[in-house]
Scaffold this active site. Sequence first.
Site, PDB file in Angstrom:
ATOM      1  CD1 TRP A 101      -2.041  -2.171   2.012  1.00  0.00           C
ATOM      2  CD2 TRP A 101      -2.962  -1.351   0.135  1.00  0.00           C
ATOM      3  NE1 TRP A 101      -3.033  -3.019   1.628  1.00  0.00           N
ATOM      4  CE2 TRP A 101      -3.626  -2.538   0.480  1.00  0.00           C
ATOM      5  CE3 TRP A 101      -3.362  -0.668  -1.012  1.00  0.00           C
ATOM      6  CZ2 TRP A 101      -4.676  -3.068  -0.271  1.00  0.00           C
ATOM      7  CZ3 TRP A 101      -4.410  -1.181  -1.774  1.00  0.00           C
ATOM      8  CH2 TRP A 101      -5.054  -2.367  -1.391  1.00  0.00           C
ATOM      9  CG  ASP A 168      -3.055   4.146   4.232  1.00  0.00           C
ATOM     10  OD1 ASP A 168      -4.096   3.966   4.903  1.00  0.00           O
ATOM     11  OD2 ASP A 168      -2.768   3.457   3.225  1.00  0.00           O
ATOM     12  CE  LYS A 192      -8.067  -3.219   4.645  1.00  0.00           C
ATOM     13  NZ  LYS A 192      -7.347  -2.403   3.684  1.00  0.00           N
TER      14      LYS A 192
HETATM   15  C1  LIG Z   1      -6.871  -1.849   2.500  1.00  0.00           C
HETATM   16  C2  LIG Z   1      -5.874  -0.792   2.479  1.00  0.00           C
HETATM   17  C3  LIG Z   1      -5.865   0.217   1.495  1.00  0.00           C
HETATM   18  C4  LIG Z   1      -6.815   0.214   0.318  1.00  0.00           C
HETATM   19  O1  LIG Z   1      -8.057   0.646   0.660  1.00  0.00           O
HETATM   20  P1  LIG Z   1      -9.209   0.822  -0.440  1.00  0.00           P
HETATM   21  O2  LIG Z   1     -10.314   1.392   0.391  1.00  0.00           O
HETATM   22  O3  LIG Z   1      -9.486  -0.528  -1.000  1.00  0.00           O
HETATM   23  O4  LIG Z   1      -8.720   1.760  -1.471  1.00  0.00           O
HETATM   24  C5  LIG Z   1      -4.910   1.206   1.587  1.00  0.00           C
HETATM   25  N1  LIG Z   1      -4.022   1.230   2.587  1.00  0.00           N
HETATM   26  C6  LIG Z   1      -3.987   0.278   3.535  1.00  0.00           C
HETATM   27  C7  LIG Z   1      -2.965   0.348   4.622  1.00  0.00           C
HETATM   28  C8  LIG Z   1      -4.907  -0.759   3.510  1.00  0.00           C
HETATM   29  O5  LIG Z   1      -4.874  -1.712   4.457  1.00  0.00           O
END
Ligand SMILES: *Cc1c(COP(=O)(O)O)cnc(C)c1O
Length: 358
Positions: A101, A168, A192
């Site tokens: 990511w 993020d 999540k």
């Molecule tokens: C799942 C995830 C993403 C992607 O998220 P989307 O909502 O599918 O774009 C980005 N960064 C991290 C750390 C993730 O775990």
Amino acid sequence: MQVHNFNAGPSILPNEVLYQASKGILDFEGSGMSILEVSHRGKEFTPVMEEARALVRELMQLDDDFEVLFLHGGASTQFMQVPFNLLNSGETAAYTDTGVWAAKAIKEARLFGEVDVVCSGKDDQYHHIPKNFSVPPQARYLHITTNNTIYGTQWASMPDPGIPLVADMSSDILSRQLDFNRFSLIYAGAQKNTGTAGVALVMVRKSFLGEARRSIPTILDYRVHIQNGSVFNTPPVFAIYIAMLTLRWLKAQGGAAALEKINERKAKLLYDEIDNNPLFHCPVAVEDRSRMNVCFVATRPELETPFLDFCKKENIVGIKGHRSSGGFRASLYNAMPEESVQVLVEAMREFARQHGEG
Ligand SMILES: *Cc1c(COP(=O)(O)O)cnc(C)c1O
């Protein structure tokens, strides 16, 4: 049937949230209409949006400079929207490369300005979080991925780069107590730890915006969303409703500090078993191990598939590792009950006994 759901995302939600949401789908708070059938600017949905934003502010103890937005496009849109709004061409942003990511965020930022990748864990398959890197003082911001969902690493403490910090937090937001005011911008896909797919939380400092020297398409301009109270266009109302219910649930659990204790216990239970069970091994550096995504492998590779089959019989689902890293991954997000972790640990012990170990 009770299923122990270790999916990495979308992932387990609290039962109460699903129950309340199901009622809201049929008849939202006695309105005679479904939450899916009402205006995003009407008297039914407006309090949902307001409560969701207020709960984020409260649970993260954000100061007044912060705005809380619920935006379309998941975390992946933020990979682009952050530099679009913040990084002028010719300017540099510093990024940490700690996994898939993080690498995707780097790729998008390169479309807008210079990217200085100040550290990378790629050489050891992202099994540790790099330390002792330096950040150019003129960089616009430092970007980190606080929890690396695919490799099972997590920043145990936050870097202190002396420039604005952007994070993020998709896979560990509100799973532990942090000083969130140390950040200038935080984003997270909701699916999540704080709800379901279709919406991203964005917490941004107003004072961090307004210096872009390019035209920003209206829908991508954070300032437009701020001015419009996060309802510039039709937001993903149902995903925001689920997020609001999940945030209420997080508050009822005692908030980030209480969840941190619970999440620590759950993770310890599982890591202790992996470290003590001869059939399993965790390749992640001990000090960088994630409390959210526990990644491990079979010490005898021929037992990988049999263990997955064994888990299936025990109603343990979602523990197959990511397609890019293999092995196993058990995600222990906020909504994962301690009892389910115990069930997984018992299954690992029983599996070892059946294979002549322990
Ligand atoms: C799942 C995830 C993403 C992607 O998220 P989307 O909502 O599918 O774009 C980005 N960064 C991290 C750390 C993730 O775990």
